[in-house]
Design a protein around this motif. Structure first.
Motif, short mmCIF file in Angstrom:
data_model
loop_
_atom_site.label_atom_id
_atom_site.label_comp_id
_atom_site.label_asym_id
_atom_site.label_seq_id
_atom_site.Cartn_x
_atom_site.Cartn_y
_atom_site.Cartn_z
N GLY A 1 65.79 76.94 52.34
CA GLY A 1 64.55 76.59 53.04
C GLY A 1 64.44 75.08 53.23
O GLY A 1 64.13 74.59 54.31
N ARG A 2 64.73 74.35 52.15
CA ARG A 2 64.66 72.88 52.20
C ARG A 2 65.67 72.34 53.22
O ARG A 2 65.34 71.50 54.06
CB ARG A 2 64.96 72.33 50.80
N GLN A 3 66.91 72.88 53.14
CA GLN A 3 67.95 72.39 54.05
C GLN A 3 67.62 72.70 55.51
O GLN A 3 67.90 71.90 56.39
CB GLN A 3 69.30 72.99 53.66
N LEU A 4 67.02 73.87 55.69
CA LEU A 4 66.63 74.26 57.06
C LEU A 4 65.62 73.26 57.63
O LEU A 4 65.73 72.83 58.77
CB LEU A 4 66.03 75.66 57.00
N LEU A 5 64.64 72.90 56.82
CA LEU A 5 63.60 71.96 57.28
C LEU A 5 64.19 70.56 57.48
O LEU A 5 63.82 69.86 58.42
CB LEU A 5 62.46 71.89 56.27
N SER B 1 67.06 69.72 58.53
CA SER B 1 67.84 69.58 59.77
C SER B 1 67.13 70.22 60.97
O SER B 1 67.74 70.39 62.03
CB SER B 1 69.22 70.22 59.58
N ALA B 2 65.87 70.57 60.81
CA ALA B 2 65.15 71.26 61.90
C ALA B 2 64.94 70.34 63.11
O ALA B 2 64.72 69.15 62.95
CB ALA B 2 63.79 71.73 61.38
N PRO B 3 65.02 70.91 64.31
CA PRO B 3 64.74 70.12 65.51
C PRO B 3 63.24 69.78 65.61
O PRO B 3 62.42 70.43 64.94
CB PRO B 3 65.18 71.02 66.66
N ASP C 1 60.85 70.43 67.63
CA ASP C 1 59.87 71.49 67.94
C ASP C 1 59.58 72.36 66.71
O ASP C 1 58.46 72.84 66.53
CB ASP C 1 60.36 72.36 69.12
N ARG C 2 60.59 72.55 65.84
CA ARG C 2 60.36 73.33 64.62
C ARG C 2 59.50 72.55 63.64
O ARG C 2 58.67 73.10 62.92
CB ARG C 2 61.68 73.71 63.93
N HIS D 1 56.08 72.88 64.77
CA HIS D 1 55.62 74.24 64.43
C HIS D 1 55.17 74.27 62.96
O HIS D 1 54.12 74.84 62.64
CB HIS D 1 56.76 75.23 64.69
N SER D 2 55.94 73.63 62.08
CA SER D 2 55.57 73.59 60.65
C SER D 2 54.27 72.83 60.45
O SER D 2 53.41 73.24 59.66
CB SER D 2 56.67 72.91 59.83
#
Lengths: 196, 298
Positions: free
Chosen positions: A90-94, A96-98, A100-101, A104-105
């Protein structure tokens, strides 16, 4: 009874026979995730990596039992390394998130967490977002995150003050202690707020 | 599950791609007949044909595990290539042939093996049948998501290369062109197939009866979905440079990010959900390294 015909333990997909119909089950196992399929679809699914015919007869009384079984087998199939990695995903996803994501968060935090005064959970996310690749390369986005971070910080302080007014000793107050931990995280988050 | 007796394949394997080229002139002629004039149906037919030329690509639906393997190895394997690799890798341990690997995958389950016979018979009816890869002709949707929630779009440059033929069949090869005796319906196939040059006419003609009633904004969902598609068969294994884009349903994309975010917020996600997020994150990381981005589709 529901019979499992074929299964992909790595991701929890399965083909099941319910009465005379074949259905595909796949996460998150909601209604639109179990379409009716035909024999030819089973052949095609079985030609994919990881999808194998069931080696023994597995029959369950209802769909919740089948989905519980599939979730369980997915976890059992995963290696310890995969499970350890999954905890950080979850942390890694956030991180490197683009952009727009990330936005969204931020919207979810504003609309779902802050109205419920969930400042701790909001700060857990914001401290990661402020360090994300997208925030590092987008000054406007960085400002939006830092504004929300500071807003949460201020509100958190107010809540702590209100709660501690009625307490005998601030030093032993669990709310204060919890806030101190959070304050360290906020400080770290704000510390990385260097000009781009 | 339907039990069907197996049947012997055609003694002389057919050239699927030659069959497709042979049917092209007929498709062109049929299209010319039906698309002439100014009627609504003729206009819709021309519009759909033009849309396929402009936005049509072959797509392959994959699950996360399949996409992960593809991104990691830069090669999309079919079941025969998978079995050959297994047999080569594990020769010393079990001395298993590719056929034995496939049998093991099918678990010696009689019903499943009967089903697989249909696939085997279809592929044995053609030259290079064991090299077949399957996809669908898509004009912007998510494709046949029952085979995988991720829709990998193949750049049309892939078909410009030498020895990279593709044939388009009017529907699913096993459902439409194999009968209950597991025999190829050769006559039906010969008039329901196109090469890359006539794919747009094949799709437009297939949907001609529906075009008047379909809202245009739903064309992309209607022509390539879980229930309906034009199947594409090709023999060259797909490699990453020919991936044009990778599509995911917007609600799936949102859900995976939200699950990841929830775990950061509350740390209460189940292990099964954490593994889902992890599979997504792993694929996401490899995609970024390959300069590939998600395209979320509503």
């Amino acid at each position: 009874m529901i019979k499992i015909i074929a299964i992909s333990p790595g991701d929890g997909w399965a083909v099941v026979q319910m009465e005379k119909n074949l259905r595909l089950l796949r996460p998150p196992y909601s209604d639109d995730c179990c379409p009716l399929i035909q024999d030819a679809d089973v052949i095609r699914l079985l030609s994919e990596p990881g999808f194998d015919a069931a080696t023994e007869e597995i029959a369950m009384p209802d769909l919740p039992s089948v989905t519980a079984y599939l979730k369980n087998i997915t976890v059992k199939t995963a290696s310890e390394e995969q499970l350890a990695q999954a905890g950080k995903a979850g942390r890694q996803l956030l991180m490197s998130a683009p952009p727009d994501r990330i936005r969204h968060s931020l919207e979810r935090i504003k609309n779902e967490l802050l109205p419920d005064k969930q400042f701790g959970p909001a700060l857990n996310v914001l401290v990661i977002l402020i360090q994300s690749d997208a925030a590092n390369s987008d000054a406007q986005l960085r400002r939006e995150i830092s504004e929300l971070l500071e807003f949460c910080n201020t509100r958190m302080q107010q809540v702590v003050k209100e709660k501690t007014k009625s307490q005998f000793s601030c030093l032993e107050n669990p709310i204060t202690a919890s806030y101190e931990k959070m304050a360290a995280r906020i400080a770290y988050g704000l510390q990385v707020l260097q000009p781009i | 599950m339907t039990m069907t007796p197996s049947a012997a394949p055609s003694p002389t394997p057919l050239d699927l791609f030659a069959l497709a080229r042979t049917n092209d002139p007929l498709l062109e002629q049929q299209f010319a007949t039906h698309s002439s004039g100014t009627g609504a149906n003729a206009t819709a037919l021309r519009d759909m044909s033009a849309l396929v030329l402009k936005k049509g690509n072959v797509t392959v639906n994959m699950r996360f595990v399949t996409l992960h393997a593809f991104l990691s190895t830069n090669k999309l394997e079919n079941i025969h290539e998978w079995a050959e690799k297994k047999a080569a890798t594990y020769t010393r341990e079990g001395q298993q042939s590719p056929a034995e690997w496939i049998r093991k995958k099918l678990s010696d389950n009689k019903d499943i093996n009967e089903l697989h016979t249909k696939r085997t018979r279809f592929e044995e009816s053609f030259q290079r049948g064991h090299e077949f890869h399957y996809g669908a002709l898509n004009i912007g949707g998510l494709g046949a998501t029952k085979y995988g929630e991720i829709c990998v779009v193949i750049d049309n440059r892939f078909w410009d290369r030498p020895f990279s033929p593709v044939a388009y069949l009017i529907g699913d090869s096993l459902k439409i062109f194999m009968n209950h005796e597991n025999q190829l319906e050769e006559t039906k196939l010969k008039t329901s197939i196109a090469s890359h040059a006539q794919r747009h006419h094949l799709m437009a003609l297939k949907h001609r009866p529906d075009l008047d009633s379909w809202p245009r904004q739903e064309w992309s969902k209607n022509v390539c979905s879980e229930m309906e598609y034009i199947e594409a068969i090709f023999v060259q294994p797909l490699t990453l440079p020919y991936v044009q884009e990778i599509r995911i349903k917007k609600s799936d994309y949102d859900r995976l990010y939200d699950l990841g975010s929830n775990n950061v917020s509350f740390g209460t996600l189940s292990e099964a959900d954490m593994l889902l997020v992890s599979a997504f994150e792993t694929v996401n990381t490899i995609m970024m390294r390959q300069n590939l981005e998600w395209k979320d589709i509503t």
